[in-house]
Design an enzyme around this catalytic site. Structure first.
Site, PDB file in Angstrom:
ATOM      1  N   ALA A 100       0.819  -1.321   0.179  1.00  0.00           N
ATOM      2  CA  ALA A 100       0.034  -0.102   0.021  1.00  0.00           C
ATOM      3  C   ALA A 100       0.984   1.137   0.114  1.00  0.00           C
ATOM      4  CB  ALA A 100      -0.964  -0.007   1.271  1.00  0.00           C
ATOM      5  N   HIS A 131     -23.920  12.389  28.649  1.00  0.00           N
ATOM      6  CA  HIS A 131     -23.110  11.423  29.414  1.00  0.00           C
ATOM      7  C   HIS A 131     -24.059  10.283  29.537  1.00  0.00           C
ATOM      8  CE1 HIS A 131     -20.922   9.523  32.491  1.00  0.00           C
ATOM      9  NE2 HIS A 131     -22.123   9.267  33.212  1.00  0.00           N
TER      10      HIS A 131
END
Length: 243
Positions: free
Chosen positions: A53, A228
């Site tokens: 790659a 949260h």
């Protein structure tokens, strides 16, 4: 990432120059790679598969571009902020213009081109172009790195938080990684760059991209409520490290 890979038993060799790849009949592997690393003059690596790659480059041949009068620079079609080429009224977007060669980059280049055609310019902000790598954990980045900011002569402030202390990451069992915020210490802590390694990083980078693109400050984003328990709180925690 190198530390995490080694933790999982994956060998990492930096700056390895390959001299030869040969098919072999060996219990160590079907391929023998011969090369040199920065620590050794000669080294052999055995494996069963080799993935090469080395990046991409624009393919411009075979389309008559050389006869069009369109300028090419550094192997890519040269364009202005509105994605217009050197030939008025002709636009180019995507991989042929070079850059990071990302799908979302091409999409926003197309929006910039259409905006220019309509007389409503909306140039692409290259400093606010996110990049993501979908490894495990994910990697995401936008804006300037600490080194790039210092190279521009900017007085840099850095905030960092770890997913180990994030409730959702702990619930997911994915606590590896961190969020790093790079800010301008002389300009009210304007956010210059955000870099993440960890769970859902490729999704979390969208908020950071807005912050970088809108030239927002650390305080503006930190005091925006982050729900949260979510992984977004790790970004918030990194911001509060600077306040």
């Amino acid at each position: 990432m190198a530390q995490l890979f080694r933790k999982r038993g994956i060998a990492m060799i930096d700056s390895f120059h390959i001299d030869a790849v040969e098919k072999v009949s060996s219990p160590q592997g079907a391929l023998r790679i011969t090369g040199r690393s920065k620590d050794r003059d000669q080294e052999e690596i055995f494996c069963d598969r080799l993935l090469v790659a080395y990046g991409m480059k624009p393919i411009l041949e075979g389309y008559g571009l050389e006869d069009s009068g369109i300028a090419v620079e550094k192997g890519a079609i040269a364009v202005n902020e509105g994605m217009e080429t050197s030939v008025p009224g002709v636009y180019a977007v995507g991989d042929v213009t070079g850059g990071q060669m990302l799908a979302h980059e091409a999409e926003y280049e197309a929006l910039a081109a259409v905006g220019s055609m309509r007389g409503k310019p909306c140039p692409v902000d290259r400093d606010a172009m996110p990049g993501c790598i979908f490894t495990e954990p994910e990697i995401a980045t936008v804006g300037l790195t600490e080194e790039e900011a210092r190279g521009r002569g900017i007085s840099v402030a850095v905030g960092k938080a770890f997913f180990l202390g994030n409730g959702m990451a702990r619930a997911m069992g994915k606590t590896d990684g961190f969020v790093k915020v790079v800010a301008d210490a002389d300009r009210d802590l304007q956010i210059l760059g955000v870099h993440m390694v960890g769970p859902e990083a490729a999704s979390l980078i969208a908020e950071a991209t807005l912050a970088v693109g809108a030239r927002m400050t650390v305080r503006q984003v930190a005091y925006t409520v982050h729900p949260h328990p979510t992984t977004s709180e790790c970004f918030k925690d990194a911001l509060f490290r600077l306040l």
